[in-house]
Motif scaffolding. Structure first.
Motif, PDB file in Angstrom:
ATOM      1  N   LEU A 200      68.409  54.753  44.812  1.00 31.59           N
ATOM      2  CA  LEU A 200      69.442  54.424  45.794  1.00 31.59           C
ATOM      3  C   LEU A 200      70.725  55.212  45.524  1.00 31.59           C
ATOM      4  CD1 LEU A 200      68.939  50.552  46.115  1.00 31.59           C
ATOM      5  CD2 LEU A 200      68.110  52.351  47.636  1.00 31.59           C
TER       6      LEU A 200
ATOM      7  N   LEU B  97      73.279  49.413  50.901  1.00 34.63           N
ATOM      8  CA  LEU B  97      72.979  49.827  49.532  1.00 34.63           C
ATOM      9  C   LEU B  97      73.424  48.768  48.527  1.00 34.63           C
ATOM     10  CD1 LEU B  97      74.002  53.613  49.621  1.00 34.63           C
ATOM     11  CD2 LEU B  97      71.693  52.659  49.664  1.00 34.63           C
TER      12      LEU B  97
ATOM     13  N   TYR C 282      61.112  54.091  51.540  1.00 34.91           N
ATOM     14  CA  TYR C 282      61.751  55.085  50.688  1.00 34.91           C
ATOM     15  C   TYR C 282      61.741  56.481  51.305  1.00 34.91           C
ATOM     16  CZ  TYR C 282      62.207  51.737  46.871  1.00 34.91           C
ATOM     17  OH  TYR C 282      62.571  50.665  46.095  1.00 34.91           O
TER      18      TYR C 282
ATOM     19  N   ASN D 289      64.443  51.999  40.903  1.00 35.53           N
ATOM     20  CA  ASN D 289      64.854  51.717  42.281  1.00 35.53           C
ATOM     21  C   ASN D 289      66.347  51.949  42.453  1.00 35.53           C
ATOM     22  OD1 ASN D 289      64.797  50.287  45.006  1.00 35.53           O
ATOM     23  ND2 ASN D 289      66.107  48.921  43.826  1.00 35.53           N
ATOM     24  N   GLU D 290      67.144  51.475  41.497  1.00 41.52           N
ATOM     25  CA  GLU D 290      68.594  51.623  41.598  1.00 41.52           C
ATOM     26  C   GLU D 290      69.003  53.085  41.515  1.00 41.52           C
ATOM     27  OE1 GLU D 290      70.425  49.031  38.770  1.00 41.52           O
ATOM     28  OE2 GLU D 290      69.276  47.287  39.439  1.00 41.52           O
TER      29      GLU D 290
END
Length: 295
Positions: free
Chosen positions: A129, A104, A70, A125-126
């Motif tokens: 991104l 992605l 990350y 998490n989404e």
């Protein structure tokens, strides 16, 4: 989301802030970031790792490999898109754009990074991104014609609802014929229905429209034209649903793929009319909302 704690809410706010900022003032932010030295522009998005570090540490699931991912992933995306901007000033699309979108997209669709997060908090998490993509494509690549704008206009609703009306008869007929949709009696309270639509708009439809229309279809148009880009982006959108709502023992939900592909045509039409993400998101959110409540 489940397992919501005060710290989880703080981390959610940290991730939501960049998306809101870009949605309200993307051009101003991009111009400001462009004034920074190139190394600073590239290294700055490593700060996106902070929500993961805070939340994982508090839940005793911190792993250095996830921290490195990350921290380095947004830096890599920024570096690649900086190179793409220099190699492709006309913004006709570069292999780096395709590589980042593929990475992605697969990361979300195949849930590559979900295990890094506490149970019930995978949506963080989404959202992270999404932040990585926004910073890369808007602030570094400065991709034009994206239309990620939270300043809603009357034309957004007009276009979005028009495409919903065009799409509804086709999807209802085909959905019944395929045995995919089954009407059921459900009359939710108005406030619950309104909250559900808002939630779907911001946390399901908006990220998908940003990815498939504002980035993918946008770049494809420059290479293969409007019609071919619309069809191609819609097919990819449909295929991204292959593992959604699977029946027992199934591995590929072909019914969902067909219906999602058709839906993508109408979502793409809504976006490209004025190149506005809110327009296609209204169509998308309304379709998902109707499905949740009545099918």
């Amino acid at each position: 989301m489940q397992n919501v704690t005060p710290l989880a809410i703080i981390c959610f706010a940290l991730e939501l802030a960049p998306a809101i900022a870009f949605g309200c003032a993307a051009n101003s932010i991009a111009r400001s970031i462009q004034k920074w030295p190139a190394p600073v522009r590239i290294i700055t998005p490593a700060l996106f790792v902070l929500p993961y570090a805070l939340l994982a540490t508090s839940q005793h699931i911190f792993r250095w490999q996830w921290f490195a991912l990350y921290a380095l992933m947004p830096v890599t995306v920024a570096w690649l898109l900086l190179r793409a901007a220099k190699a492709d000033p006309g913004q006709r699309g570069n292999w780096r754009d395709a590589f980042i979108l593929l990475t992605l997209g697969l990361a979300v669709d195949l849930r590559w990074f979900v295990s890094a997060w506490p149970a019930g908090l995978a949506p963080l998490n989404e959202l992270l991104l999404v932040d990585i993509g926004l910073y890369g494509f808007l602030a570094i690549r400065q991709l034009s014609g994206v239309g990620f704008d939270f300043h809603l206009q009357w034309s957004d609703a007009k276009t979005g609802l028009r495409e919903l009306l065009f799409f509804a008869p086709a999807v209802l007929l085909l959905g019944f014929l395929l045995g995919f949709i089954h009407p059921h009696a459900n009359a939710p309270a108005i406030w619950k229905a309104a909250l559900a639509w808002i939630g779907i708009f911001f946390f399901t439809a908006l990220p998908e429209e940003l990815f498939f229309r504002a980035w993918a279809q946008n770049l494809l148009e420059r290479r293969i034209g409007r019609k071919a880009a619309l069809i191609t982006a819609s097919i990819v959108f449909g295929l991204s649903h292959f593992n959604k709502r699977l029946m027992s023992g199934a591995h590929f939900n072909w019914r969902y793929v067909i219906l999602a592909t058709i839906a993508g045509i109408f979502y793409g039409r809504a976006w490209r009319e004025n190149r506005r993400v809110p327009a296609s998101t209204i169509t998308h959110a309304s379709v998902d909302w109707l499905w949740v409540w009545w099918f």
